[in-house]
Design a protein around this motif. Structure first.
Motif, mmCIF file in Angstrom:
data_model
loop_
_atom_site.group_PDB
_atom_site.id
_atom_site.type_symbol
_atom_site.label_atom_id
_atom_site.label_comp_id
_atom_site.label_asym_id
_atom_site.label_seq_id
_atom_site.Cartn_x
_atom_site.Cartn_y
_atom_site.Cartn_z
ATOM 1 N N LEU A 24 5.996 -1.291 -8.732
ATOM 2 C CA LEU A 24 5.626 0.028 -9.250
ATOM 3 C C LEU A 24 4.160 0.076 -9.670
ATOM 4 N N TRP A 25 3.667 -1.015 -10.207
ATOM 5 C CA TRP A 25 2.248 -1.045 -10.579
ATOM 6 C C TRP A 25 1.363 -0.963 -9.340
ATOM 7 N N ALA A 26 1.800 -1.617 -8.258
ATOM 8 C CA ALA A 26 1.047 -1.518 -7.007
ATOM 9 C C ALA A 26 1.057 -0.080 -6.492
ATOM 10 N N LEU A 27 2.190 0.615 -6.646
ATOM 11 C CA LEU A 27 2.250 2.014 -6.244
ATOM 12 C C LEU A 27 1.276 2.857 -7.060
ATOM 13 N N LYS A 28 1.234 2.602 -8.366
ATOM 14 C CA LYS A 28 0.329 3.362 -9.223
ATOM 15 C C LYS A 28 -1.116 3.199 -8.759
ATOM 16 N N ARG A 29 -1.471 1.977 -8.374
ATOM 17 C CA ARG A 29 -2.858 1.718 -7.968
ATOM 18 C C ARG A 29 -3.191 2.369 -6.630
ATOM 19 N N SER A 30 -2.197 2.506 -5.753
ATOM 20 C CA SER A 30 -2.472 3.009 -4.411
ATOM 21 C C SER A 30 -2.195 4.498 -4.246
ATOM 22 N N TYR A 31 -1.383 5.083 -5.147
ATOM 23 C CA TYR A 31 -1.031 6.495 -5.020
ATOM 24 C C TYR A 31 -2.105 7.366 -5.673
ATOM 25 N N PRO A 33 -3.853 10.110 -8.167
ATOM 26 C CA PRO A 33 -3.610 10.349 -9.603
ATOM 27 C C PRO A 33 -2.639 11.476 -9.885
ATOM 28 N N SER A 34 -2.448 12.370 -8.928
ATOM 29 C CA SER A 34 -1.526 13.485 -9.149
ATOM 30 C C SER A 34 -0.078 13.023 -9.266
ATOM 31 N N ILE A 35 0.221 11.816 -8.783
ATOM 32 C CA ILE A 35 1.583 11.292 -8.880
ATOM 33 C C ILE A 35 1.671 10.426 -10.133
ATOM 34 N N GLN A 36 2.154 11.009 -11.208
ATOM 35 C CA GLN A 36 2.318 10.313 -12.468
ATOM 36 C C GLN A 36 3.715 9.695 -12.528
ATOM 37 N N GLY A 37 3.860 8.636 -13.303
ATOM 38 C CA GLY A 37 5.181 8.050 -13.493
ATOM 39 C C GLY A 37 5.286 6.582 -13.142
ATOM 40 N N PRO A 38 4.839 6.145 -11.939
ATOM 41 C CA PRO A 38 4.998 4.731 -11.581
ATOM 42 C C PRO A 38 4.395 3.772 -12.590
ATOM 43 N N GLY A 39 3.239 4.107 -13.152
ATOM 44 C CA GLY A 39 2.631 3.231 -14.154
ATOM 45 C C GLY A 39 3.485 3.104 -15.401
ATOM 46 N N ARG A 40 4.048 4.227 -15.851
ATOM 47 C CA ARG A 40 4.919 4.204 -17.034
ATOM 48 C C ARG A 40 6.208 3.446 -16.753
ATOM 49 N N PHE A 149 17.889 11.777 -0.967
ATOM 50 C CA PHE A 149 18.694 10.585 -1.218
ATOM 51 C C PHE A 149 18.189 9.823 -2.436
ATOM 52 N N SER A 150 16.871 9.767 -2.606
ATOM 53 C CA SER A 150 16.299 9.012 -3.720
ATOM 54 C C SER A 150 16.767 9.562 -5.058
ATOM 55 N N ARG A 151 16.877 10.879 -5.167
ATOM 56 C CA ARG A 151 17.326 11.486 -6.422
ATOM 57 C C ARG A 151 18.813 11.221 -6.651
ATOM 58 N N TRP A 152 19.604 11.358 -5.599
ATOM 59 C CA TRP A 152 21.029 11.074 -5.749
ATOM 60 C C TRP A 152 21.255 9.619 -6.142
ATOM 61 N N LEU A 153 20.489 8.719 -5.524
ATOM 62 C CA LEU A 153 20.619 7.300 -5.864
ATOM 63 C C LEU A 153 20.251 7.058 -7.317
ATOM 64 N N THR A 154 19.130 7.598 -7.755
ATOM 65 C CA THR A 154 18.660 7.364 -9.121
ATOM 66 C C THR A 154 19.622 7.950 -10.147
ATOM 67 N N VAL A 155 20.075 9.176 -9.909
ATOM 68 C CA VAL A 155 21.022 9.794 -10.838
ATOM 69 C C VAL A 155 22.337 9.020 -10.852
ATOM 70 N N GLY A 156 22.775 8.590 -9.680
ATOM 71 C CA GLY A 156 24.014 7.820 -9.613
ATOM 72 C C GLY A 156 23.925 6.524 -10.395
ATOM 73 N N ALA A 206 13.344 4.793 -8.088
ATOM 74 C CA ALA A 206 12.043 5.283 -8.537
ATOM 75 C C ALA A 206 10.991 5.127 -7.437
ATOM 76 N N VAL A 207 11.021 3.993 -6.743
ATOM 77 C CA VAL A 207 10.078 3.774 -5.642
ATOM 78 C C VAL A 207 10.299 4.807 -4.547
ATOM 79 N N LEU A 208 11.571 5.091 -4.234
ATOM 80 C CA LEU A 208 11.872 6.077 -3.192
ATOM 81 C C LEU A 208 11.446 7.484 -3.616
ATOM 82 N N MET A 209 11.663 7.830 -4.888
ATOM 83 C CA MET A 209 11.224 9.151 -5.361
ATOM 84 C C MET A 209 9.712 9.285 -5.262
ATOM 85 N N ALA A 210 8.992 8.216 -5.630
ATOM 86 C CA ALA A 210 7.530 8.256 -5.531
ATOM 87 C C ALA A 210 7.094 8.401 -4.074
#
Length: 378
Positions: A24-31, A33-40, A149-156, A206-210
């Motif tokens: 997730l930290w790698a995603l934060k560095r590469s995504y 700035p408009s995509i918030q969340g992976p760093g947290r 699918f990512s949302r259904w997986l995460t909520v599940g 979370a990775v899939l949602m991002a």
């Protein structure tokens, strides 16, 4: 019966959390700035790692470092996952309210550790808090909309963890709980193992949602002009072909307006390119505010824009053009441009996109030659 050693299970949770935190930290560095969340999310998982390591160190470190501190860190880490999801959706987390709740629960566990020792009561407090946080987290995502699918997986996964916590809470009233988190009872080992797997699956969700968000933003960039937020020339060409085919099939008229800002170069030369950019943005905003949902406005390049009006006869299209021309004329000392507009209508038969654009361009050319700041039909 062989039972998974709780200390091993806790180390497993920590290892999985650390691995996913790195992802997730790698995603934060590469995504962007408009995509918030992976760093947290990454920070929260690292907090869970520290809490897990301290809990597994019972007997090797002072008791406060292996009971009260891990309880706080694990709870704060679970809340951090929720806060990351809120940031991901552009919602400001209510951090202080949750911090107060977590602190109150941890103080309760401290009382049942040293004031009135009762491991079952400590376990109930933490388990109830976890169940609430996971449930609130799942419901928050549901309220944002379920469409992938990512949302259904995460909520599940979140619902599953919440259910496991509730079952664990219930078992404390009729099954032995022991006196520490390292008790090797079958149900205790099962709950810890379930928690470790769930944390891994949540991280995957979370990775899939991002990833879904990144694809959506890339698609937006491919179809939207970055300055004016109007549609791109490529998208407008495709939309024009689709609408023209629909017009031929249904017999409904399709109007096309070609619009060009008059003397726009003088704005850039006199006031600078930033002022010119503001004029373009202001023009696009004024036009958009006067359109229907099905109308399509695109930037063809520089100061030239195209407007598609489906199911619109010529007289109505001319009225729209006149309203745009009147609304975009600068007033007083306002920095701006007038606009020249060429209007054309699709022909019932044997019309093509190139012919439609050519007629609109020719009408625009006539408007320019006739003195600008006018509407011409062609």
């Amino acid at each position: 019966m062989n039972v998974l050693d709780p200390r091993t299970a806790i180390v497993l949770i920590s290892a999985m959390s650390a691995l996913m935190a790195l992802v997730l930290w790698a995603l934060k560095r590469s995504y962007p700035p408009s995509i918030q969340g992976p760093g947290r999310w990454a920070q929260a998982l690292l907090i869970i790692v520290v809490g897990g390591v301290l809990a597994a160190s019972r007997g090797q470190l002072p008791e406060i470092l292996t009971t009260a501190v891990p309880n706080f860190l694990l709870s704060w880490g679970v809340y951090g996952l929720y806060a990351g999801t809120q940031r991901f959706h552009g919602v400001r987390p209510a951090t202080w309210r949750w911090l107060g709740t977590i602190a109150a629960v941890v103080l309760g566990t401290m009382w049942f550790t040293w004031g009135d020792p009762n491991y079952a009561a400590r376990l109930r407090l933490i388990t109830a808090l976890m169940a609430v946080m996971f449930s609130v987290h799942a419901w928050f995502i549901v309220r944002q909309g379920m469409g992938s699918f990512s949302r259904w997986l995460t909520v599940g996964v979140l619902a599953y963890i919440a259910a496991i916590q509730l079952v664990r809470l219930a078992t404390t009233f009729f099954l032995p709980t022991g006196d520490t988190i390292l008790n090797a009872t079958p149900q205790h080992a099962l709950f810890i193992a379930s928690f470790s797997v769930s944390i891994l699956l949540f991280s995957v969700g979370a990775v899939l949602m991002a990833g879904d968000r990144l694809r959506a933003e890339l698609e937006l960039l491919a179809t939207r002009d970055s300055l004016t937020n109007t549609l791109t020339r490529r998208y407008m060409d495709e939309a024009c072909a689709i609408e023209l085919e629909r017009s031929h099939r249904t017999g409904q008229p399709l109007a096309l307006l070609m619009m060009d800002l008059d003397h726009f170069k003088a704005i850039n030369d006199t006031h600078g390119h930033q002022a010119g950019d503001r004029v373009l943005v202001d023009f696009a905003t004024k036009v958009q505010s006067r359109l229907r949902n099905k109308d399509l406005l695109g930037r063809f390049g520089g100061e030239e824009f195209a407007l598609l009006l489906p199911n619109t006869p010529l007289d109505a299209a001319l009225q729209v053009a006149e309203r745009i021309r009147a609304a975009c004329a600068p007033h007083g000392k306002e920095v701006g441009c007038t606009v020249s507009i060429g209007v054309t209508l699709s022909l019932p038969q044997n019309d093509s996109m190139d012919k439609l654009l050519a007629r609109a361009d020719a009408a625009l050319y006539q408007a320019k030659n006739a003195g600008r700041n006018r509407v011409v039909a062609g």
